[in-house]
Design a protein around this motif. Structure first.
Motif, PDB file in Angstrom:
ATOM      1  N   ASN A  47      11.778  22.137 -24.021  1.00  0.00           N
ATOM      2  CA  ASN A  47      11.603  22.120 -25.384  1.00  0.00           C
ATOM      3  C   ASN A  47      10.904  23.274 -25.420  1.00  0.00           C
ATOM      4  N   PRO A  48      11.608  24.627 -26.275  1.00  0.00           N
ATOM      5  CA  PRO A  48      10.371  26.099 -26.741  1.00  0.00           C
ATOM      6  C   PRO A  48       9.764  26.062 -27.454  1.00  0.00           C
ATOM      7  N   ALA A  49       9.703  24.927 -27.727  1.00  0.00           N
ATOM      8  CA  ALA A  49       8.647  24.832 -28.814  1.00  0.00           C
ATOM      9  C   ALA A  49       7.337  24.105 -28.581  1.00  0.00           C
ATOM     10  N   ASP A  50       7.238  24.365 -27.195  1.00  0.00           N
ATOM     11  CA  ASP A  50       6.029  23.251 -26.418  1.00  0.00           C
ATOM     12  C   ASP A  50       4.914  24.469 -26.395  1.00  0.00           C
ATOM     13  N   PRO A  51       3.712  24.101 -26.274  1.00  0.00           N
ATOM     14  CA  PRO A  51       2.184  25.597 -26.654  1.00  0.00           C
ATOM     15  C   PRO A  51       2.968  25.631 -24.922  1.00  0.00           C
ATOM     16  N   ASP A  52       2.858  25.178 -24.267  1.00  0.00           N
ATOM     17  CA  ASP A  52       2.907  24.994 -22.572  1.00  0.00           C
ATOM     18  C   ASP A  52       3.610  26.405 -22.440  1.00  0.00           C
ATOM     19  N   VAL A  53       5.070  26.196 -23.128  1.00  0.00           N
ATOM     20  CA  VAL A  53       5.475  27.011 -22.795  1.00  0.00           C
ATOM     21  C   VAL A  53       5.850  28.916 -23.535  1.00  0.00           C
TER      22      VAL A  53
END
Length: 97
Positions: A43-49
């Motif tokens: 999930n590219p929207a994940d802040p951990d990415v």
């Protein structure tokens, strides 16, 4: 008959596009892992990415999948043309133009 051929084309085009997208995603996932040593972001929207990783993944996956779908649909249209002797209904030129 035109309505039936339009339905056949819609189903044929959809199957070709979905198949191409699935193959493209699998190839892209493998390429991403080979190039970066990491799994692609789920999930590219994940802040951990990392934002640049998310941008690169979104650009690469969007482009690659869209190209694969387009090429598959073009090939399906060619097959449809060979099978029926005419282009699929959505690709036919307007006779009055």
């Amino acid at each position: 008959m035109a309505k039936d051929s339009s339905k056949v084309w819609s189903a044929f085009s959809l199957v070709a596009a979905l198949g191409a997208a699935a193959v493209a995603k699998k190839a892209l996932d493998g390429s991403w892992k080979a190039a970066t040593g990491k799994q692609p972001p789920t999930n590219p929207a994940d802040p951990d990415v990392d934002v640049w990783e998310a941008v690169a993944w979104a650009a690469a996956s969007g482009t690659f999948v869209a190209l694969a779908k387009m090429l598959a649909q073009r090939r399906a249209a060619g097959y449809y043309l060979k099978s029926t002797g005419e282009l699929p209904p959505p690709l036919r030129k307007d006779a009055t133009a």
